[in-house]
Design a protein around this motif. Structure first.
Motif, PDB file in Angstrom:
ATOM      1  N   ILE A  68       0.837  -1.210   0.000  1.00 39.94           N
ATOM      2  CA  ILE A  68       0.000   0.000   0.000  1.00 39.94           C
ATOM      3  C   ILE A  68       0.870   1.259   0.000  1.00 39.94           C
ATOM      4  N   ILE A  69       1.916   1.252   0.816  1.00 42.67           N
ATOM      5  CA  ILE A  69       2.825   2.403   0.865  1.00 42.67           C
ATOM      6  C   ILE A  69       3.467   2.636  -0.507  1.00 42.67           C
ATOM      7  N   MET A  70       3.945   1.539  -1.135  1.00 43.22           N
ATOM      8  CA  MET A  70       4.583   1.648  -2.446  1.00 43.22           C
ATOM      9  C   MET A  70       3.593   2.147  -3.497  1.00 43.22           C
ATOM     10  N   ALA A  71       2.349   1.656  -3.417  1.00 37.77           N
ATOM     11  CA  ALA A  71       1.341   2.067  -4.397  1.00 37.77           C
ATOM     12  C   ALA A  71       1.049   3.560  -4.279  1.00 37.77           C
ATOM     13  N   ARG A  72       0.844   4.024  -3.044  1.00 38.68           N
ATOM     14  CA  ARG A  72       0.553   5.446  -2.837  1.00 38.68           C
ATOM     15  C   ARG A  72       1.774   6.320  -3.118  1.00 38.68           C
ATOM     16  N   GLY A  73       2.954   5.720  -3.033  1.00 34.91           N
ATOM     17  CA  GLY A  73       4.182   6.471  -3.289  1.00 34.91           C
ATOM     18  C   GLY A  73       4.591   6.494  -4.749  1.00 34.91           C
ATOM     19  N   GLY A  74       3.796   5.886  -5.639  1.00 35.73           N
ATOM     20  CA  GLY A  74       4.068   5.947  -7.074  1.00 35.73           C
ATOM     21  C   GLY A  74       5.283   5.155  -7.520  1.00 35.73           C
ATOM     22  N   ILE A  75       5.596   4.068  -6.807  1.00 35.51           N
ATOM     23  CA  ILE A  75       6.780   3.282  -7.143  1.00 35.51           C
ATOM     24  C   ILE A  75       6.636   2.601  -8.510  1.00 35.51           C
ATOM     25  N   SER A  76       5.414   2.224  -8.882  1.00 32.10           N
ATOM     26  CA  SER A  76       5.207   1.522 -10.152  1.00 32.10           C
ATOM     27  C   SER A  76       5.656   2.375 -11.336  1.00 32.10           C
ATOM     28  N   LYS A 264       9.832  11.509  -1.646  1.00 29.30           N
ATOM     29  CA  LYS A 264       8.931  12.501  -1.054  1.00 29.30           C
ATOM     30  C   LYS A 264       7.556  12.520  -1.735  1.00 29.30           C
ATOM     31  N   THR A 265       7.102  11.325  -2.114  1.00 29.55           N
ATOM     32  CA  THR A 265       5.781  11.178  -2.730  1.00 29.55           C
ATOM     33  C   THR A 265       4.694  10.956  -1.686  1.00 29.55           C
ATOM     34  N   LEU A 266       5.089  10.761  -0.446  1.00 36.94           N
ATOM     35  CA  LEU A 266       4.153  10.664   0.675  1.00 36.94           C
ATOM     36  C   LEU A 266       4.511  11.705   1.723  1.00 36.94           C
ATOM     37  N   GLN A 267       3.505  12.167   2.439  1.00 39.75           N
ATOM     38  CA  GLN A 267       3.703  13.092   3.546  1.00 39.75           C
ATOM     39  C   GLN A 267       3.298  12.388   4.846  1.00 39.75           C
ATOM     40  N   PRO A 268       3.861  12.800   5.976  1.00 38.14           N
ATOM     41  CA  PRO A 268       3.479  12.174   7.251  1.00 38.14           C
ATOM     42  C   PRO A 268       1.969  12.161   7.475  1.00 38.14           C
ATOM     43  N   LYS A 269       1.267  13.186   6.980  1.00 40.37           N
ATOM     44  CA  LYS A 269      -0.179  13.247   7.165  1.00 40.37           C
ATOM     45  C   LYS A 269      -0.908  12.143   6.390  1.00 40.37           C
ATOM     46  N   ASP A 270      -0.229  11.545   5.400  1.00 39.49           N
ATOM     47  CA  ASP A 270      -0.844  10.484   4.597  1.00 39.49           C
ATOM     48  C   ASP A 270      -0.814   9.129   5.305  1.00 39.49           C
ATOM     49  N   LEU A 271      -0.035   9.009   6.371  1.00 45.00           N
ATOM     50  CA  LEU A 271       0.183   7.700   6.992  1.00 45.00           C
ATOM     51  C   LEU A 271      -1.078   7.147   7.641  1.00 45.00           C
ATOM     52  N   TYR A 272      -1.925   8.031   8.167  1.00 50.01           N
ATOM     53  CA  TYR A 272      -3.166   7.541   8.776  1.00 50.01           C
ATOM     54  C   TYR A 272      -4.013   6.819   7.743  1.00 50.01           C
ATOM     55  N   ALA A 273      -4.144   7.407   6.555  1.00 46.69           N
ATOM     56  CA  ALA A 273      -4.936   6.778   5.492  1.00 46.69           C
ATOM     57  C   ALA A 273      -4.307   5.458   5.045  1.00 46.69           C
ATOM     58  N   VAL A 274      -2.969   5.425   5.018  1.00 44.46           N
ATOM     59  CA  VAL A 274      -2.254   4.200   4.635  1.00 44.46           C
ATOM     60  C   VAL A 274      -2.526   3.087   5.645  1.00 44.46           C
ATOM     61  N   LEU A 275      -2.393   3.417   6.933  1.00 40.84           N
ATOM     62  CA  LEU A 275      -2.618   2.418   7.981  1.00 40.84           C
ATOM     63  C   LEU A 275      -4.072   1.956   8.005  1.00 40.84           C
ATOM     64  N   ARG A 276      -4.985   2.886   7.794  1.00 39.58           N
ATOM     65  CA  ARG A 276      -6.403   2.523   7.771  1.00 39.58           C
ATOM     66  C   ARG A 276      -6.699   1.559   6.626  1.00 39.58           C
TER      67      ARG A 276
END
Length: 429
Positions: A68-76, A264-276
């Protein structure tokens, strides 16, 4: 009693009862028929709880979270760019780059739907803008996304290991060559399709020209940390440095570091949504795992695997006939049941049968996962089809129809895997 268990399962599935409830309810059937049977409701509840007390199981939510982290971080996108740089202007080059990206991304996420979503969301709009047929692109990503459960680390391999006793590490290693073989078969068909239907070479050369203007070094450095992720995950396992569970935890830490601080494709504020999202993804799996552990114990008490092995052994005297029948059965199961529950339910039943027939449990694990992976693109379940449909707004039936030739390539690879055991066992043994 065995017949009553499976009859009850079929009835509950037809009534669309949630699979975790189905498994828990059929565990109670033997006790309902015979109150002296050892598997009382309290026995089942205890086994559901104790079955989750496993270090190996921790790897599943960790790999889910890492994906999920990789997907939201645009690794693909990083992965796709480096492969496109080399083969993007060749006939069928970009579709082949999609398959290779799915192979690499599968080594990060361990999930077929996650691979389909992450790679498809980025590549489908690009391919369509370059003149490729939308339905072809959706079918390509849906079928190639199935590589996510074959290339290690694979969540289905972890589930199979729990119920068969086979080594997770050996299963991971065994999945490498079959995954590459399937990828090659899919790429061969992609090249054939592009030769037959043509490509817009002008747009392709323009697109790849822009990428190559950056220079190889810049493209490589931009993709370096993404390319390094499967190397770290798998290298620590195969090098004997970490267990699969420890490697899964490392993959989460690594994903956070490169997405938060490197790209830097994710911000600390995005982590709650990632964990959820991670909790929402794993929680249903957790209930199924607990129920499946209890079901496995009930099957052992009823001696169902031994009875089925005896019946099938007397019916099919040839090992080839037996494995062909099991393959057809698994293909059907993959069409009507999700991969996780299918593995948890069928592994304790089928493994004793195939080992009695002389098949290696690791080899059979690969066969089982490849069969069920085809189910990701076969209705009515077809999870990858629904993901691709969501991305493209195309009907599931249209994508499934276009995916048929790709499935033919998948079947060819499956037959090679079944009848040439060394494809799976060469790196293991």
């Amino acid at each position: 009693m065995i017949g009553a268990i499976f009859a009850g399962m079929i009835v509950l599935l037809l009534l669309a009862v949630p699979i975790c409830v189905v498994i828990a309810m059929i565990c109670l059937i033997p006790y309902g028929l015979d109150p002296t049977f050892a598997a009382s409701p309290m026995f089942i509840l205890r086994n559901m709880v104790s079955g989750l007390d496993s270090i190996t199981l921790i790897a599943i939510p960790m790999f889910v979270l890492s994906g999920i982290i990789m997907a939201r971080g645009g690794i693909s996108k990083k992965l796709f760019n480096v492969f496109s740089y080399f083969i993007g202007d060749k006939t069928g080059g970009l579709p082949c780059a999609v398959v290779i990206t799915c192979l690499f991304y599968g080594a990060i996420s361990g999930s077929a739907p996650a691979t389909t979503a992450a790679v498809g969301a980025m590549t489908i709009p690009l391919l369509v803008s370059l003149g490729y047929d939308l339905t072809f692109c959706a079918a390509l990503v849906a079928i190639a996304g199935g590589l996510g459960v074959i290339i290690p680390p694979s969540i289905p391999f972890i589930l199979y290991s729990m119920n068969s006793g086979a080594s997770v590490g050996e299963l991971f290693i065994a999945g490498i060559l079959p995954g590459i073989l399937i990828g090659v078969c899919l790429m061969i068909y992609s090249v054939y399709y592009c030769k037959k239907h043509g490509e817009d070479k002008e747009k392709l050369h323009e697109n790849i020209g822009e990428l190559r203007e950056k220079g190889f070094l810049r493209v490589f450095l931009d993709s370096f940390w993404a390319l390094l992720s499967p190397v770290i995950i798998l290298g620590t396992i195969y090098g004997g440095i970490c267990t699969p569970t420890e490697a899964a935890v490392i993959s989460v830490v690594y994903a956070l570091i490169i997405c938060l601080f490197v790209y830097k494709t994710l911000q600390p504020k995005d982590l709650y949504a990632v964990l959820r999202e991670g909790v929402e993804t794993y929680a249903p799996i957790l209930f199924i795992l607990g129920a499946a552990q209890a079901f496995s114990r009930v099957l052992t008490l009823t001696q169902a695997p031994q009875e089925l092995a005896s019946v099938m052994g007397s019916t099919f005297t040839s090992g080839i006939a037996l494995i062909l029948v099991i393959n057809l059965f698994l293909l059907f199961v993959g069409m009507v049941m999700d991969t996780g529950p299918a593995i948890l339910i069928l592994t304790p039943i089928l493994v004793p049968i195939v080992t009695n027939a002389g098949f290696d449990p690791v080899h059979f694990g690969v066969i089982m996962i490849v069969n069920l992976a085809i189910g990701f693109v076969t209705p009515p379940i077809g999870n990858n089809l629904y993901v691709a449909s969501t991305l493209t707004k195309l009907p599931v039936t249209a994508i499934a129809k276009k995916a048929v030739p790709f499935m033919g390539a998948f079947f060819i690879a499956l037959l090679i895997i079944v009848f040439v055991p060394q494809v799976s066992l060469l790196l293991v043994r």
